[in-house]
Motif scaffolding. Structure first.
Motif, mmCIF file in Angstrom:
data_model
loop_
_atom_site.group_PDB
_atom_site.id
_atom_site.type_symbol
_atom_site.label_atom_id
_atom_site.label_comp_id
_atom_site.label_asym_id
_atom_site.label_seq_id
_atom_site.Cartn_x
_atom_site.Cartn_y
_atom_site.Cartn_z
ATOM 1 N N HIS A 110 0.834 -1.193 0.000
ATOM 2 C CA HIS A 110 0.000 0.000 0.000
ATOM 3 C C HIS A 110 0.875 1.252 0.000
ATOM 4 O O HIS A 110 2.039 1.208 0.406
ATOM 5 C CB HIS A 110 -0.892 0.038 1.240
ATOM 6 N N ALA A 111 0.275 2.358 -0.409
ATOM 7 C CA ALA A 111 0.962 3.655 -0.414
ATOM 8 C C ALA A 111 -0.024 4.714 0.077
ATOM 9 O O ALA A 111 -1.239 4.485 0.089
ATOM 10 C CB ALA A 111 1.453 4.004 -1.819
ATOM 11 N N ASP A 112 0.492 5.872 0.465
ATOM 12 C CA ASP A 112 -0.414 6.964 0.823
ATOM 13 C C ASP A 112 -0.919 7.633 -0.447
ATOM 14 O O ASP A 112 -0.568 7.246 -1.560
ATOM 15 C CB ASP A 112 0.234 7.953 1.803
ATOM 16 N N GLU A 113 -1.747 8.626 -0.301
ATOM 17 C CA GLU A 113 -2.435 9.238 -1.452
ATOM 18 C C GLU A 113 -1.560 10.144 -2.306
ATOM 19 O O GLU A 113 -1.947 10.539 -3.402
ATOM 20 C CB GLU A 113 -3.642 10.038 -0.967
ATOM 21 N N ARG A 114 -0.377 10.475 -1.814
ATOM 22 C CA ARG A 114 0.487 11.375 -2.580
ATOM 23 C C ARG A 114 1.130 10.634 -3.730
ATOM 24 O O ARG A 114 1.519 9.482 -3.592
ATOM 25 C CB ARG A 114 1.542 11.987 -1.655
ATOM 26 N N GLY A 115 1.247 11.266 -4.870
ATOM 27 C CA GLY A 115 1.800 10.635 -6.066
ATOM 28 C C GLY A 115 0.683 10.156 -6.973
ATOM 29 O O GLY A 115 -0.477 10.062 -6.577
ATOM 30 N N ASN A 168 -0.880 4.518 6.117
ATOM 31 C CA ASN A 168 -1.189 3.981 4.795
ATOM 32 C C ASN A 168 0.040 3.480 4.043
ATOM 33 O O ASN A 168 -0.093 2.742 3.070
ATOM 34 C CB ASN A 168 -1.938 5.029 3.969
ATOM 35 N N ARG A 169 1.226 3.843 4.488
ATOM 36 C CA ARG A 169 2.480 3.369 3.860
ATOM 37 C C ARG A 169 2.846 2.036 4.514
ATOM 38 O O ARG A 169 3.555 1.993 5.513
ATOM 39 C CB ARG A 169 3.601 4.392 4.083
ATOM 40 N N ARG A 170 2.334 0.944 3.934
ATOM 41 C CA ARG A 170 2.450 -0.323 4.647
ATOM 42 C C ARG A 170 2.412 -1.524 3.705
ATOM 43 O O ARG A 170 2.029 -1.406 2.554
ATOM 44 C CB ARG A 170 1.299 -0.457 5.652
#
Length: 175
Positions: A110-115, A168-170
């Motif tokens: 998973h990634a956060d919403e940035r990008g 969220n960075r997981r």
């Protein structure tokens, strides 16, 4: 060839350090130095009381029957797919469990919403691959590990703050 030997030596050192840390029966110092329930490191995701970082005790068990549950979430720094030292310790415990009781596991990146969406899908995959590669180096069968990336599509925490982004960075380890 020399770098492979160094990596193997480092892996062995991590295993030995983990085993040495597990041999202690006094956990009062560990719980004082590793941070308590309000330290914000895990974002309130795990339940139970922390004995060691990444390992929790279930509250529904007692005495000798108490079995330690492992956290199933590995967190990453912003725009990184490099495992942190505490993640390595957690993954060593998962590797031991998977070697003793082989089972299929899905590693969800998973990634956060940035990008951009595409970038975050690739970042989630790199993170899940980093977890997979570490477990394989510890002796877990590669065929038991499935890598999936959800990018930013399945946030654990809603919001546009560092607190939400860090959760969220997981990579989630799904048995």
């Amino acid at each position: 060839m020399m770098t492979t030997m160094k990596k193997q030596g480092l892996s062995l050192a991590f295993v030995l350090a983990f085993l040495a840390g597990c041999s202690s029966t006094d956990t009062t110092e560990d719980s004082d130095t590793m941070g308590g329930a309000g330290d914000g490191q895990n974002g309130g995701v795990t339940t139970g009381t922390a004995d060691r970082e990444g390992v929790t005790s279930g509250s529904g068990m007692d005495g000798d029957d108490e079995m330690q549950e492992l956290d199933t979430i590995v967190y990453f720094d912003f725009d990184q797919a490099t495992l942190k030292p505490d993640a390595r310790a957690l993954l060593l415990a998962h590797a031991e469990r998977l070697k003793e009781n082989p089972t299929d596991v899905r590693l969800e990146g998973h990634a956060d919403e940035r990008g951009s969406r595409e970038y975050n899908m690739a970042l989630g995959e790199r993170r899940a691959n980093a977890v997979r590669d570490f477990l394989v180096l510890q002796g877990v069968r590669r065929s038991d590990l499935e890598v999936v990336s959800y990018g930013e599509e399945r946030p654990l925490a809603m919001g546009s703050s560092e607190s939400a982004w860090s959760q969220n960075r997981r990579v989630e380890i799904v048995y």
